[in-house]
Design a protein around this motif. Structure first.
Motif, PDB file in Angstrom:
ATOM      1  N   GLY A 344       2.714   3.718   1.815  1.00 37.18           N
ATOM      2  CA  GLY A 344       3.241   3.072   0.675  1.00 37.18           C
ATOM      3  C   GLY A 344       2.724   1.542   0.641  1.00 37.18           C
ATOM      4  N   SER A 345       3.169   0.495   1.731  1.00 37.22           N
ATOM      5  CA  SER A 345       2.890  -0.725   1.611  1.00 37.22           C
ATOM      6  C   SER A 345       1.329  -1.121   1.972  1.00 37.22           C
ATOM      7  CB  SER A 345       3.792  -1.471   2.769  1.00 37.22           C
ATOM      8  OG  SER A 345       3.354  -1.045   3.921  1.00 37.22           O
ATOM      9  N   VAL A 346       0.835  -0.402   2.774  1.00 33.09           N
ATOM     10  CA  VAL A 346      -0.596  -0.287   3.174  1.00 33.09           C
ATOM     11  C   VAL A 346      -1.702  -0.009   1.947  1.00 33.09           C
ATOM     12  CG1 VAL A 346      -2.551   0.195   4.472  1.00 33.09           C
ATOM     13  CG2 VAL A 346      -0.359  -0.177   5.563  1.00 33.09           C
ATOM     14  N   ALA A 347      -1.293   1.070   1.339  1.00 32.93           N
ATOM     15  CA  ALA A 347      -1.876   1.295   0.070  1.00 32.93           C
ATOM     16  C   ALA A 347      -1.913   0.436  -1.014  1.00 32.93           C
ATOM     17  CB  ALA A 347      -1.640   2.734  -0.295  1.00 32.93           C
ATOM     18  N   ALA A 348      -0.717  -0.102  -1.138  1.00 30.37           N
ATOM     19  CA  ALA A 348      -0.220  -1.101  -2.347  1.00 30.37           C
ATOM     20  C   ALA A 348      -1.070  -2.341  -2.195  1.00 30.37           C
ATOM     21  CB  ALA A 348       1.145  -1.272  -2.413  1.00 30.37           C
ATOM     22  N   GLN A 349      -1.144  -2.789  -0.917  1.00 27.55           N
ATOM     23  CA  GLN A 349      -1.926  -4.110  -0.604  1.00 27.55           C
ATOM     24  C   GLN A 349      -3.348  -4.056  -1.264  1.00 27.55           C
ATOM     25  OE1 GLN A 349      -0.133  -6.176   1.127  1.00 27.55           O
ATOM     26  NE2 GLN A 349      -1.655  -7.827   0.817  1.00 27.55           N
ATOM     27  N   PHE A 350      -3.690  -2.923  -1.351  1.00 33.56           N
ATOM     28  CA  PHE A 350      -5.303  -2.879  -1.880  1.00 33.56           C
ATOM     29  C   PHE A 350      -5.486  -2.689  -3.280  1.00 33.56           C
ATOM     30  CE2 PHE A 350      -5.706  -1.979   2.609  1.00 33.56           C
ATOM     31  CZ  PHE A 350      -6.656  -2.831   2.922  1.00 33.56           C
ATOM     32  N   THR A 351      -4.047  -2.707  -4.037  1.00 33.19           N
ATOM     33  CA  THR A 351      -4.020  -2.718  -5.543  1.00 33.19           C
ATOM     34  C   THR A 351      -4.421  -3.873  -6.327  1.00 33.19           C
ATOM     35  OG1 THR A 351      -1.670  -2.748  -5.592  1.00 33.19           O
ATOM     36  CG2 THR A 351      -2.614  -0.560  -5.303  1.00 33.19           C
ATOM     37  N   PRO A 352      -4.454  -3.947  -7.621  1.00 32.48           N
ATOM     38  CA  PRO A 352      -4.334  -5.202  -8.341  1.00 32.48           C
ATOM     39  C   PRO A 352      -3.130  -6.026  -8.180  1.00 32.48           C
ATOM     40  CG  PRO A 352      -5.486  -3.458  -9.641  1.00 32.48           C
ATOM     41  CD  PRO A 352      -4.720  -2.687  -8.359  1.00 32.48           C
ATOM     42  N   ALA A 353      -2.001  -5.147  -7.943  1.00 30.02           N
ATOM     43  CA  ALA A 353      -0.637  -6.143  -7.758  1.00 30.02           C
ATOM     44  C   ALA A 353      -0.657  -6.625  -6.343  1.00 30.02           C
ATOM     45  CB  ALA A 353       0.355  -4.759  -7.766  1.00 30.02           C
ATOM     46  N   GLY A 354      -1.331  -5.992  -5.489  1.00 32.99           N
ATOM     47  CA  GLY A 354      -1.427  -6.507  -4.253  1.00 32.99           C
ATOM     48  C   GLY A 354      -2.356  -7.966  -4.087  1.00 32.99           C
ATOM     49  N   ALA A 355      -3.443  -8.050  -4.803  1.00 33.16           N
ATOM     50  CA  ALA A 355      -4.234  -8.847  -5.152  1.00 33.16           C
ATOM     51  C   ALA A 355      -3.610 -10.324  -5.597  1.00 33.16           C
ATOM     52  CB  ALA A 355      -5.540  -8.664  -5.810  1.00 33.16           C
ATOM     53  N   ILE A 356      -2.997  -9.909  -6.761  1.00 35.06           N
ATOM     54  CA  ILE A 356      -1.998 -10.980  -7.479  1.00 35.06           C
ATOM     55  C   ILE A 356      -0.966 -11.630  -6.481  1.00 35.06           C
ATOM     56  CG2 ILE A 356      -0.193 -11.422  -9.093  1.00 35.06           C
ATOM     57  CD1 ILE A 356      -1.697  -9.242 -10.908  1.00 35.06           C
ATOM     58  N   MET A 357      -0.548 -10.763  -5.621  1.00 36.55           N
ATOM     59  CA  MET A 357       0.723 -11.324  -4.740  1.00 36.55           C
ATOM     60  C   MET A 357       0.235 -11.886  -3.579  1.00 36.55           C
ATOM     61  SD  MET A 357       3.687 -11.718  -3.759  1.00 36.55           S
ATOM     62  CE  MET A 357       4.743 -10.716  -4.905  1.00 36.55           C
ATOM     63  N   ASP A 358      -1.133 -11.596  -3.150  1.00 30.27           N
ATOM     64  CA  ASP A 358      -1.588 -12.571  -1.997  1.00 30.27           C
ATOM     65  C   ASP A 358      -2.178 -14.069  -2.316  1.00 30.27           C
ATOM     66  OD1 ASP A 358      -1.795 -10.640  -0.347  1.00 30.27           O
ATOM     67  OD2 ASP A 358      -3.714  -9.862  -0.500  1.00 30.27           O
TER      68      ASP A 358
END
Length: 424
Positions: A344-358
């Motif tokens: 879950g967390s690894v896959a989410a890291q590569f979503t648009p939401a993950g890029a915004i949070m980074d």
């Protein structure tokens, strides 16, 4: 967080059934860390916990063995101490108190507590000092699995036992605050060993005699000149050597990605945290398969720490800003939705939401990175090929020690710089 230590004991049982093997595992563990805060006294945190796993394991294939899938449930409690010795003694104290508590409530023991004289003695024996209130309690669950690809090249054996977890859960502290957490973890042990039985027989016999001579000299030094190694033991060791003694090295690789969504006691979002942990340890490895009855093998493995390192990156974002809060909710929700991928967390890291949070963590959050030297040693033993269809019982135990060597903090526009407020 400065220096720390950790340890675990793990018992795995594989039971053959008609088409697949049933697999279960229980692990108890602890982790202790020194917390250094500028302007405040040092303190120590101790986490104690256990997990249970259950799943099905496929029959061993020619190249791919140990393939299994199932589920994991993990429970943990977190404690803090102002005294280092009290913190170091706590894992043993915790285990003793839990064991006494279990015995006091055991259906065979509980009635005896009311028996005159005997009951008083049992109460004294099973009575305890009690445990302090925990700072936080945690429970999490999710899919787990693993595999162990193997390859033989003459006298060389190569393997890479790998284990994966994808867990979600909740933590609650003593003030009523909540933490929703999601973490993915992978552990792999690439190993290369050489079978000494492939050497000429004269070489292995001389080696065995040399070891036995050293053991006998040590025995004479401690027990007197009359000490001798029995002939039966010599024969047993020689038979075990014929089954195979292997030496080599293991590199343990661990990666973990974790999201934590924190809420106060009223349910208001407070902070989002991402923890990324990577570690490696190099260990010398010696394995001997003792001479069991029939086809039963009794492998015993000893690992000696050679070198290692660990890096922990922590990124946090205050959620009082609605923009931050919406970004954290979107990322956490994305992780839950993508959990069907098994990460879950690894896959989410590569979503648009993950890029915004980074981007938010880098420009508006706090990012720190701690680097440690790490040493790990352990002992493994077990029974293999038990029964007609080949069951197994395996025990693993390890202890580790980490020493802080570098502390850094992220400054936007400058990158990673020394974190002067963190020191040992």
């Amino acid at each position: 967080m400065a220096d720390g230590s950790a340890g675990y004991k793990d018992l795995t049982v594989v039971v053959p059934v008609r088409y697949v093997n049933a697999r279960g595992s229980i692990r108890v563990f602890y982790a202790m860390a020194k917390i250094v805060t500028p302007g405040k006294p040092d303190r120590w945190t101790v986490a104690v916990g256990a997990f249970g796993e259950a799943g099905v394991q496929a029959p061993d294939l020619k190249f791919l063995s140990g393939l299994w899938a199932g589920g994991n449930v993990t429970g943990m409690q977190f404690y803090s101490f102002d005294n280092e010795q009290e913190a170091r003694d706590f894992p043993r104290r915790y285990a003793e108190e839990r064991a006494k508590q279990a015995l006091r409530h055991h259906p065979l023991v509980a009635p005896l507590l009311n028996v005159p004289f005997l009951g008083d003695k049992l109460k004294d024996l099973l009575g305890g000092q009690g445990l302090p209130e925990s700072d936080r309690d945690s429970v999490e669950a999710g899919p787990a699995g693993g595999l162990n690809p193997k390859l033989k090249l003459g006298g060389l054996d190569a393997s890479a036992a790998t284990r994966l977890w994808s867990l979600s859960g909740v933590q609650r502290d003593k003030d009523g605050n909540w933490i929703l957490n999601m973490r993915d973890r992978v552990l792999s042990d690439p190993t290369l060993t050489f079978d000494l039985s492939k050497l000429p027989k004269q070489v292995t016999q001389r080696g065995a005699e040399a070891v036995l001579k050293e053991l006998e000299l040590a025995g004479k030094a401690k027990l007197g000149p009359e000490f001798q190694i029995p002939d039966k033991l010599r024969d047993y060791i020689n038979r075990s050597l014929a089954k195979g003694v292997k030496i080599g090295a293991t590199v343990e690789l661990i990666g973990q990605n974790e999201y934590q969504f924190m809420l106060d006691s009223s349910g208001k979002p407070v902070k989002f945290t991402r923890n990324l942990t990577t570690s490696w340890t190099l260990r010398g490895r010696g394995n001997v398969t003792l001479d069991g009855k029939g086809k039963v093998e009794v492998p015993v493995t000893r690992q000696i720490p050679l070198d290692g390192g660990r890096q922990v990156s922590t990124s946090s974002l205050d959620l009082s800003d609605p923009t931050h809060r919406n970004a954290a909710i979107a990322l956490f929700a994305s992780g839950m939705l993508t959990k069907q991928t098994g990460a879950g967390s690894v896959a989410a890291q590569f979503t648009p939401a993950g890029a915004i949070m980074d981007n938010l963590l880098r420009t508006r959050g706090t990012m720190t990175r701690l680097t440690y030297d790490e040493g790990v040693s352990g002992l493994s033993a077990g029974l293999e090929n038990v029964g007609k269809t080949g069951g197994a019982i395996r025990y693993d135990g390890e202890n580790s020690q980490t020493t802080l060597t570098k502390a850094e903090i992220w400054q936007d526009g400058m990158g990673w710089v020394p974190w002067d407020d963190c020191h040992r």
